[in-house]
Motif scaffolding. Structure first.
Motif, PDB file in Angstrom:
ATOM      1  N   LEU A   1       4.123  -4.691  -3.578  1.00 27.02           N
ATOM      2  CA  LEU A   1       5.300  -4.693  -2.589  1.00 27.02           C
ATOM      3  C   LEU A   1       5.494  -3.499  -1.945  1.00 27.02           C
ATOM      4  CD1 LEU A   1       7.462  -6.362  -1.279  1.00 27.02           C
ATOM      5  CD2 LEU A   1       8.920  -5.608  -3.108  1.00 27.02           C
ATOM      6  N   ALA A   2       5.265  -2.245  -2.940  1.00 26.65           N
ATOM      7  CA  ALA A   2       5.411  -0.886  -2.388  1.00 26.65           C
ATOM      8  C   ALA A   2       4.594  -0.655  -1.458  1.00 26.65           C
ATOM      9  CB  ALA A   2       5.518  -0.197  -3.529  1.00 26.65           C
ATOM     10  N   SER A   3       3.326  -1.115  -1.404  1.00 24.06           N
ATOM     11  CA  SER A   3       1.975  -0.841  -0.355  1.00 24.06           C
ATOM     12  C   SER A   3       2.152  -1.755   0.631  1.00 24.06           C
ATOM     13  CB  SER A   3       0.687  -1.040  -1.489  1.00 24.06           C
ATOM     14  OG  SER A   3       0.492  -0.104  -2.319  1.00 24.06           O
ATOM     15  N   ALA A   4       2.613  -2.812   0.506  1.00 28.03           N
ATOM     16  CA  ALA A   4       2.648  -3.824   1.499  1.00 28.03           C
ATOM     17  C   ALA A   4       3.576  -3.687   2.666  1.00 28.03           C
ATOM     18  CB  ALA A   4       2.534  -5.412   0.964  1.00 28.03           C
TER      19      ALA A   4
ATOM     20  N   SER B   1      -2.709  -2.716  -5.811  1.00 23.90           N
ATOM     21  CA  SER B   1      -3.173  -2.061  -4.541  1.00 23.90           C
ATOM     22  C   SER B   1      -4.141  -0.673  -4.826  1.00 23.90           C
ATOM     23  CB  SER B   1      -2.156  -1.416  -3.571  1.00 23.90           C
ATOM     24  OG  SER B   1      -1.419  -0.612  -4.113  1.00 23.90           O
ATOM     25  N   ALA B   2      -4.062  -0.405  -6.055  1.00 28.19           N
ATOM     26  CA  ALA B   2      -5.283   0.561  -6.551  1.00 28.19           C
ATOM     27  C   ALA B   2      -6.791   0.239  -6.264  1.00 28.19           C
ATOM     28  CB  ALA B   2      -5.186   0.547  -8.117  1.00 28.19           C
ATOM     29  N   ILE B   3      -6.986  -1.134  -6.013  1.00 31.55           N
ATOM     30  CA  ILE B   3      -8.365  -1.583  -5.307  1.00 31.55           C
ATOM     31  C   ILE B   3      -8.549  -0.997  -3.984  1.00 31.55           C
ATOM     32  CG2 ILE B   3      -8.334  -3.377  -6.801  1.00 31.55           C
ATOM     33  CD1 ILE B   3      -8.210  -5.116  -4.600  1.00 31.55           C
TER      34      ILE B   3
ATOM     35  N   PRO C   1      -1.441   7.965  -1.237  1.00 29.91           N
ATOM     36  CA  PRO C   1      -2.646   6.822  -1.040  1.00 29.91           C
ATOM     37  C   PRO C   1      -1.950   5.412  -1.318  1.00 29.91           C
ATOM     38  CG  PRO C   1      -3.432   8.567  -2.338  1.00 29.91           C
ATOM     39  CD  PRO C   1      -1.957   8.901  -2.461  1.00 29.91           C
ATOM     40  N   PHE C   2      -1.247   5.201  -2.145  1.00 27.96           N
ATOM     41  CA  PHE C   2      -0.794   3.628  -2.427  1.00 27.96           C
ATOM     42  C   PHE C   2       0.089   3.297  -1.072  1.00 27.96           C
ATOM     43  CE2 PHE C   2      -2.121   4.903  -6.636  1.00 27.96           C
ATOM     44  CZ  PHE C   2      -2.649   3.736  -7.176  1.00 27.96           C
ATOM     45  N   VAL C   3       0.785   4.172  -0.655  1.00 27.02           N
ATOM     46  CA  VAL C   3       1.841   3.893   0.473  1.00 27.02           C
ATOM     47  C   VAL C   3       1.012   3.575   1.690  1.00 27.02           C
ATOM     48  CG1 VAL C   3       3.544   4.963   1.751  1.00 27.02           C
ATOM     49  CG2 VAL C   3       3.682   5.480  -0.695  1.00 27.02           C
ATOM     50  N   VAL C   4      -0.248   4.764   2.123  1.00 27.38           N
ATOM     51  CA  VAL C   4      -0.858   4.158   3.422  1.00 27.38           C
ATOM     52  C   VAL C   4      -1.917   3.369   3.315  1.00 27.38           C
ATOM     53  CG1 VAL C   4       0.212   6.539   3.973  1.00 27.38           C
ATOM     54  CG2 VAL C   4      -2.093   6.239   2.903  1.00 27.38           C
TER      55      VAL C   4
ATOM     56  N   THR D   1      15.531   9.730  -7.261  1.00 26.39           N
ATOM     57  CA  THR D   1      14.848   8.871  -6.531  1.00 26.39           C
ATOM     58  C   THR D   1      13.393   9.048  -6.696  1.00 26.39           C
ATOM     59  OG1 THR D   1      14.452   8.052  -3.957  1.00 26.39           O
ATOM     60  CG2 THR D   1      14.061  10.602  -4.325  1.00 26.39           C
ATOM     61  N   SER D   2      12.455   8.087  -6.143  1.00 30.77           N
ATOM     62  CA  SER D   2      10.815   8.280  -6.163  1.00 30.77           C
ATOM     63  C   SER D   2      10.410   7.628  -4.700  1.00 30.77           C
ATOM     64  CB  SER D   2      10.457   7.557  -7.200  1.00 30.77           C
ATOM     65  OG  SER D   2      10.587   6.003  -6.927  1.00 30.77           O
ATOM     66  N   ILE D   3       9.075   8.030  -4.470  1.00 33.91           N
ATOM     67  CA  ILE D   3       8.482   7.621  -3.050  1.00 33.91           C
ATOM     68  C   ILE D   3       8.423   6.028  -3.257  1.00 33.91           C
ATOM     69  CG2 ILE D   3       6.773   7.582  -1.712  1.00 33.91           C
ATOM     70  CD1 ILE D   3       6.528  10.564  -2.105  1.00 33.91           C
ATOM     71  N   VAL D   4       8.137   5.877  -4.408  1.00 39.35           N
ATOM     72  CA  VAL D   4       7.958   4.350  -4.883  1.00 39.35           C
ATOM     73  C   VAL D   4       9.082   3.922  -5.825  1.00 39.35           C
ATOM     74  CG1 VAL D   4       6.436   2.662  -5.827  1.00 39.35           C
ATOM     75  CG2 VAL D   4       5.491   4.677  -4.701  1.00 39.35           C
TER      76      VAL D   4
END
Length: 507
Positions: free
Chosen positions: A214-217, A336-338, A378-381, A436-439
């Motif tokens: 969800l955080a990446s999508a 999303s690590a892949i 990297p996971f975010v974008v 907080t956190s970015i994720v």
């Protein structure tokens, strides 16, 4: 705002006014069972849990035991390798980021405590106890109903669903609100996974896979909108910075390995220019460069090992479905690590690290100091890469827009984030009034859900449900259009077939 403690509704017997002891006893037994399940999952960790899950799923889908066992072990090994490389990147980037923040002398009242803290808060909350069975039930119901094509085996990352639920418990004091929200987030993650599946499979050459992370999508609609605007802007649309064109233009200096080295050295110089004498600075700068060069080389190779293990599971899933419902595809939902091993994802993310720190300084009204989570960019974008066709320039723009909104979202959600942390008995850093956190503190989905529920109560959850259901209906009706918007090409099917045959030939 609620007190941050989950409201535990009492269960009454018939029309009486005393709690029903039998139901409370059953509930206590269920809570104990779920707590035991959660303890086992926490103890095993994702790299042990995933191979076990893959093994049993492959068996259920009809794979031979030996092949299912080999697939599970191979995927486990691949994820260990991926995590080791990501750990190297996190260590290197975190050191640089902390040095840059220290050099700026930046002080804010909301501190980024990182995604491991957010995960601990989510799983430690009252919602976290229930999120795994809720996520599995939602997936099975939608899969059997033909609504989704994704079989989400990424159980560990169900914490993102629990995180949204824990924010609602903190906001409303209602556990029911939190559990419903977690279920809705599980459904939304599957929608994002289906929507981006073809683009992910084509761009990243990972056949049979989708990403219900969800955080990446969440960046997907943002990336589509920003990419559309860039296409409509003369000058910007002509800028082409994908890794293949960079390599053609700069030769050996444009290769992913050398690109990682150069970006690492530049980041090292920004962070460590004043770290000590010349030898100390040189050592830190060159170490950062070599570390990031290694990441650029090793991550894609770890993903290839992962795909070697995943192909038998994907094949078994397709055969299982064809026997029962024709030619409908089934995608295996993974972390999303892949995705983050692609040079475009890494290059754009590394460039965004100093930009994000600069934004935290110059954005008016920002209260957030980034610290622990800069390495997760990297996971975010990563899911913006197929939309932007690997154009690093466009991915950076998408990242800037996402982070810019994220700073203000984090400011709005930080009180609830902190309340949820206290309710989960998370130790707040002594120098932080809010955390907080970015994720997932920067993400628009938790913000929209929380604002709707705080304004409209259960009506807000009903609106979220209708929005998700409406999106599913539109997506299913116009699947090809949505998939092309996410980055899939008309030739995706043929290219995927070639990629699949290559992976099978390498087995």
């Amino acid at each position: 705002m609620g007190s941050g403690e989950a409201h535990q509704p009492q269960i009454w017997c018939g029309g009486g006014r005393s709690p029903c002891r039998v139901k409370n006893k059953r509930r206590s037994s269920m809570d104990s069972l779920l707590a035991t399940l959660k303890t086992v999952i926490d103890a095993l960790g994702p790299t042990v849990l995933l191979p076990i899950v893959i093994f049993f799923i492959a068996l259920i889908l009809g794979a031979k035991p030996a092949r299912a066992f080999r697939a599970g072990v191979t995927i486990g090994i691949a994820f260990i390798g991926i995590n080791l490389v990501i750990g190297l990147m996190f260590t290197s980037l975190s050191g640089v980021a902390q040095a840059i923040v220290k050099n700026t002398g930046l002080h804010r009242d909301i501190i980024d405590v990182g995604w491991p803290s957010a995960a601990a808060i989510a799983f430690g909350s009252s919602v976290g106890l229930w999120v795994i069975p809720i996520g599995i039930v939602v997936n099975v119901v939608l899969l059997l109903g033909g609504v989704t094509r994704t079989l989400n085996v990424d159980v560990w990352n169900f914490w993102h669903f629990a995180f949204v639920g824990s924010l609602l418990v903190a906001a409303t004091g209602s556990l029911a609100d939190g559990l419903i929200a977690a279920g809705l987030m599980a459904g939304l993650a599957l929608l994002f996974a289906d929507w981006s599946a073809k683009a992910v499979q084509e761009f990243y050459e990972v056949p049979g896979v989708s990403v219900p992370h969800l955080a990446s999508a969440q960046i997907l609609p943002v990336a589509i909108a920003v990419n559309w605007l860039i296409e409509k802007t003369p000058g910007l649309r002509a800028i082409q910075m994908d890794t293949s064109s960079i390599q053609k233009r700069f030769g050996v200096f444009g290769e992913p390995m050398i690109l990682g080295l150069i970006i690492g050295i530049i980041l090292g110089l920004i962070g460590f220019y004043n770290a000590g004498n010349a030898s100390v600075v040189t050592q830190k700068v060159l170490s950062t460069g070599i570390d990031l060069a290694a990441v650029m080389v090793l991550l894609p190779r770890m993903v290839k090992i992962l795909m070697e293990g995943l192909i038998p599971v994907s094949d078994a899933a397709q055969q299982f479905v064809r026997k029962r419902s024709g030619d409908r595809e089934i995608f295996v939902g993974l972390d999303s690590a892949i995705l983050i091993g692609h040079p475009a994802a890494i290059a754009s993310s590394l460039i965004l690290v100093p930009i994000a720190i600069l934004m935290s300084i110059v954005l008016p009204g920002n209260r957030v100091i980034l610290f622990a989570d800069l390495a997760v960019i990297p996971f975010v974008v990563a899911l913006a890469a197929p939309v932007c066709r690997g154009n690093v320039f466009r991915m950076i723009i998408v990242g800037i827009v996402t982070l810019a909104f994220g700073f203000y979202i984090a400011g709005a959600l930080a009180p609830l984030f902190t309340d949820a942390a206290r309710a989960a008995h998370f130790a707040i850093p002594k120098n932080a009034s809010l955390i907080t956190s970015i994720v997932d503190g920067f993400m628009w989905v938790p913000f929209v859900v929380v604002m709707l529920v705080r304004t409209l109560g259960m009506g807000g959850l009903a609106i979220v449900l209708m929005m998700i259901a409406g999106s599913y209906a539109l997506f299913i009706r116009n699947r090809a259009v949505w998939e092309r918007a996410a980055g899939a090409s008309v030739a995706a099917e043929a290219e995927l077939a070639v990629a699949t045959s290559k992976v099978r030939a390498a087995e």
